[in-house]
Scaffold this motif. Sequence first.
Motif, PDB file in Angstrom:
ATOM      1  N   GLN A 194       7.812  25.648  10.659  1.00  0.00           N
ATOM      2  CA  GLN A 194       7.727  26.394   9.412  1.00  0.00           C
ATOM      3  C   GLN A 194       8.992  27.235   9.309  1.00  0.00           C
ATOM      4  N   TYR A 195       9.653  27.189   8.138  1.00  0.00           N
ATOM      5  CA  TYR A 195      10.922  27.919   7.994  1.00  0.00           C
ATOM      6  C   TYR A 195      10.734  29.431   8.059  1.00  0.00           C
ATOM      7  N   GLY A 196       9.672  29.946   7.445  1.00  0.00           N
ATOM      8  CA  GLY A 196       9.493  31.395   7.417  1.00  0.00           C
ATOM      9  C   GLY A 196       8.179  31.725   6.751  1.00  0.00           C
TER      10      GLY A 196
ATOM     11  N   SER B 233       6.569  29.687   3.607  1.00  0.00           N
ATOM     12  CA  SER B 233       7.573  28.685   3.240  1.00  0.00           C
ATOM     13  C   SER B 233       7.165  27.284   3.698  1.00  0.00           C
ATOM     14  N   PHE B 234       8.073  26.370   3.472  1.00  0.00           N
ATOM     15  CA  PHE B 234       7.835  24.952   3.715  1.00  0.00           C
ATOM     16  C   PHE B 234       7.446  24.659   5.167  1.00  0.00           C
ATOM     17  N   ARG B 235       6.499  23.739   5.352  1.00  0.00           N
ATOM     18  CA  ARG B 235       6.016  23.384   6.686  1.00  0.00           C
ATOM     19  C   ARG B 235       6.088  21.888   6.951  1.00  0.00           C
TER      20      ARG B 235
ATOM     21  N   GLY C 183      10.677   8.982   2.153  1.00  0.00           N
ATOM     22  CA  GLY C 183       9.825   9.933   1.449  1.00  0.00           C
ATOM     23  C   GLY C 183      10.602  10.588   0.320  1.00  0.00           C
ATOM     24  N   ARG C 184       9.872  11.353  -0.485  1.00  0.00           N
ATOM     25  CA  ARG C 184      10.474  11.971  -1.664  1.00  0.00           C
ATOM     26  C   ARG C 184      11.514  13.029  -1.310  1.00  0.00           C
ATOM     27  N   ASN C 185      12.343  13.377  -2.275  1.00  0.00           N
ATOM     28  CA  ASN C 185      13.249  14.504  -2.078  1.00  0.00           C
ATOM     29  C   ASN C 185      12.432  15.771  -1.850  1.00  0.00           C
ATOM     30  N   GLY C 186      12.854  16.604  -0.921  1.00  0.00           N
ATOM     31  CA  GLY C 186      12.197  17.882  -0.669  1.00  0.00           C
ATOM     32  C   GLY C 186      10.936  17.766   0.176  1.00  0.00           C
ATOM     33  N   ILE C 187      10.708  16.618   0.823  1.00  0.00           N
ATOM     34  CA  ILE C 187       9.470  16.434   1.584  1.00  0.00           C
ATOM     35  C   ILE C 187       9.696  16.713   3.078  1.00  0.00           C
TER      36      ILE C 187
ATOM     37  N   LYS D 166      12.627  15.403   5.114  1.00  0.00           N
ATOM     38  CA  LYS D 166      13.340  14.412   5.922  1.00  0.00           C
ATOM     39  C   LYS D 166      14.489  15.067   6.676  1.00  0.00           C
ATOM     40  N   THR D 167      15.306  15.837   5.940  1.00  0.00           N
ATOM     41  CA  THR D 167      16.448  16.489   6.593  1.00  0.00           C
ATOM     42  C   THR D 167      15.965  17.507   7.621  1.00  0.00           C
ATOM     43  N   THR D 168      14.881  18.200   7.328  1.00  0.00           N
ATOM     44  CA  THR D 168      14.329  19.157   8.294  1.00  0.00           C
ATOM     45  C   THR D 168      13.961  18.424   9.587  1.00  0.00           C
ATOM     46  N   ASN D 169      13.333  17.254   9.480  1.00  0.00           N
ATOM     47  CA  ASN D 169      12.984  16.471  10.667  1.00  0.00           C
ATOM     48  C   ASN D 169      14.220  16.019  11.433  1.00  0.00           C
TER      49      ASN D 169
ATOM     50  N   ASP E 261       6.235  17.938  -2.200  1.00  0.00           N
ATOM     51  CA  ASP E 261       7.630  18.314  -1.983  1.00  0.00           C
ATOM     52  C   ASP E 261       7.832  19.811  -2.190  1.00  0.00           C
ATOM     53  N   ALA E 262       8.666  20.375  -1.345  1.00  0.00           N
ATOM     54  CA  ALA E 262       9.001  21.799  -1.317  1.00  0.00           C
ATOM     55  C   ALA E 262       7.844  22.663  -0.784  1.00  0.00           C
ATOM     56  N   ASN E 263       6.669  22.066  -0.522  1.00  0.00           N
ATOM     57  CA  ASN E 263       5.543  22.839   0.010  1.00  0.00           C
ATOM     58  C   ASN E 263       5.213  22.461   1.461  1.00  0.00           C
TER      59      ASN E 263
HETATM   60  P1  ADP Z   1      14.402  16.194   2.229  1.00  0.00           P
HETATM   61  O1  ADP Z   1      15.510  15.966   3.204  1.00  0.00           O
HETATM   62  O2  ADP Z   1      13.216  15.312   2.491  1.00  0.00           O
HETATM   63  O3  ADP Z   1      14.850  16.141   0.821  1.00  0.00           O
HETATM   64  P2  ADP Z   1      14.441  18.902   3.300  1.00  0.00           P
HETATM   65  O4  ADP Z   1      14.071  18.757   4.733  1.00  0.00           O
HETATM   66  O5  ADP Z   1      15.883  19.100   2.996  1.00  0.00           O
HETATM   67  O6  ADP Z   1      13.822  17.681   2.481  1.00  0.00           O
HETATM   68  O7  ADP Z   1      13.678  20.144   2.702  1.00  0.00           O
HETATM   69  C1  ADP Z   1      12.271  20.237   2.664  1.00  0.00           C
HETATM   70  C2  ADP Z   1      11.900  21.563   2.045  1.00  0.00           C
HETATM   71  O8  ADP Z   1      12.204  22.600   2.961  1.00  0.00           O
HETATM   72  C3  ADP Z   1      12.692  21.889   0.782  1.00  0.00           C
HETATM   73  O9  ADP Z   1      11.932  21.655  -0.347  1.00  0.00           O
HETATM   74  C4  ADP Z   1      12.985  23.371   0.889  1.00  0.00           C
HETATM   75  O10 ADP Z   1      12.123  24.062   0.023  1.00  0.00           O
HETATM   76  C5  ADP Z   1      12.648  23.750   2.300  1.00  0.00           C
HETATM   77  N1  ADP Z   1      13.796  24.303   3.043  1.00  0.00           N
HETATM   78  C6  ADP Z   1      14.904  23.646   3.459  1.00  0.00           C
HETATM   79  N2  ADP Z   1      15.722  24.451   4.152  1.00  0.00           N
HETATM   80  C7  ADP Z   1      15.131  25.658   4.173  1.00  0.00           C
HETATM   81  C8  ADP Z   1      15.456  26.936   4.743  1.00  0.00           C
HETATM   82  N3  ADP Z   1      16.581  27.112   5.462  1.00  0.00           N
HETATM   83  N4  ADP Z   1      14.600  27.949   4.544  1.00  0.00           N
HETATM   84  C9  ADP Z   1      13.466  27.789   3.859  1.00  0.00           C
HETATM   85  N5  ADP Z   1      13.082  26.618   3.302  1.00  0.00           N
HETATM   86  C10 ADP Z   1      13.899  25.569   3.454  1.00  0.00           C
END
Ligand code: ADP
Length: 572
Positions: free
Chosen positions: A82-84, A87-89, A106-110, A112-115, A274-276
């Motif tokens: 969880q970012y904070g 926030s997103f989990r 998966g969709r944008n904002g779901i 992927k980059t976080t993983n 997405d974003a949640n």
């Molecule tokens: P994807 O790569 O699938 O498009 P991301 O992993 O980039 O998705 O982002 C997923 C969600 O995490 C985003 O919708 C955004 O709201 C949230 N997010 C990304 N970076 C941060 C951060 N540093 N702090 C808080 N929330 C973040």
Amino acid sequence: MRIAVIKENECEAPDNCNYICAEVCPVVRRGIKETVYPRENGKAAITEGLCIACGICVKRCPFDAIRVINLPDEMTKELTFQYGLNSFRIFNIATPMRGKIVGLIGRNGIGKTTNINLISGEIKPNFGNYSAILQPREIIKEFRGKDIQPYLTDLYSGSLKVVKKPQDFELTGKVRDLVKKNRFGLVPSQLMERDAKTLSGGESQLIRIAVSMDEVADVYIFDEPMNYLDIVHRLLIAKEIRKSLGEKTVVVVEHDLIMLDYLTDFIQILYGSDANYGIVSHMMPSRNGINNYISGYLPTENVRFRNWAIKVKKSGTAEGKKPLVRWPAFEVDIGEFHLKTEAGVLREGEIIGIIGENGIGKTTFMQALAGTLTTNLGLLDLGIKIAYKPQMVQRSDCIVSDAFAAVKADYSTDTDIMSIISKLDVNKILNKNIKNLSGGELQKIAIIATLMKDAEVYLFDEPSANLDIEDRLEIMSIITAIINSKKKCAIIIDHDLMFLDSVCTNSILFGGKSGITGITDRIISTSSAINDFLKRVDVTMRRDSESGRPRINLAGSRLDVEQKMQNKFFAD
Ligand code: ADP
Ligand code: MG
């Protein structure tokens, strides 16, 4: 479990709302003030354990910044990151496999980059405890019995070297200094002396991938490698990653399903909201994974994550329909580049695709048809109204709804247009400034603005760029519906073959040599055009028996050899 997400960028408390979220909360009204409260920076925060999910604050927030979502309780133990606060989990985690290529979709904002950042070690799992910094051994202990555990053990002990091609990057310096080795010869020599700042999106992408592949590492991660690349380079990169890195541990995020399918051995789907929050699925063999993604259902988890299946339909024919516009054979000279075209005709309800590599004159062709570029016949005037979405969309300093109103003053009373806006989920960004939009949002705005124009012919230059799969498909079906029902026609330049295959009846294949000559072929059926293109790059493709989607045959496989013998590069 209950999660409350407050988008910090959207929340304008206290300046512009005076915490209406807290004011309307029935639990706060009962005197339990900690339910909705101001956090340190003044924005609102929700205590999830006290929230009763009545949904009143969600509805009343003037900035649409709040989401409250109920999830099954057993999800609690799957929470990995969880970012904070609010926030997103992420639930579960992407799992690299030694010697295999794993794809994430998966969709944008779901998430992927976080993983990707979790498995590259840039961020660490915190299991929802976002203010703590956990020790590697604590993290590893949490994942006991899971497939990710040995990977993280090696990663944190420093015995894995990881290389990542990030999604967004900036290159600076001379190309030769960036690409020291060019082990796989991916970077053409004419780019070597250039300053990286002068490169096109596709050229930068190619160089960034080459730089990553040149490094000797154990794990290679590619976040959206096909963005901006033309179709020839997509195939080249896909082949090269498969061939040269197939024995390494590789993870790829990608929206081009044909390339993702070809590249990967296994797939994990990311779904949720997405974003949640984002949930990472079980590992599936690529073919099943992509077919499940298309159908919107995960059999192992018994989860329907989308209530419609993606249609991979073959479009019908416009043969015999009334011609709407004709253009003559023409030629264009720009600097060193020469384009020579055949004459053509577009019929009512017809959508034509354009296939070819970058630098071969596709955009030039479109600009000539639009009458914005001089040809050997002067400026073309096809005697018909044309709407044109350019490849590069300008990022103007302007509110979205004002930009729409500038195109069509009464757009908000047009039910067709409002339905498109809602299908593409653009409602929520109508009040945003265009300069702050993401690439995908900008693309959607540009496509909608083009469709708003009153025209007979609609021209789209790379509409799928920056969009996720669902948006690509939604746009495909919107364009098809408008063109068919209003008896208009369209031309689409794109590098996503599945997109072209399902939306365009006929296509024009461009030949020639990038940067030197472009020669257009006649208008032929899209499957013939794809066939001819594949023959040029010596790749064969078939349709999946279950989903009907096109799949690339592995080089040298039985089907590959058979199809080449029969001269059937696209077995349609
Ligand atoms: P994807 O790569 O699938 O498009 P991301 O992993 O980039 O998705 O982002 C997923 C969600 O995490 C985003 O919708 C955004 O709201 C949230 N997010 C990304 N970076 C941060 C951060 N540093 N702090 C808080 N929330 C973040
Ligand atoms: Mg991403």
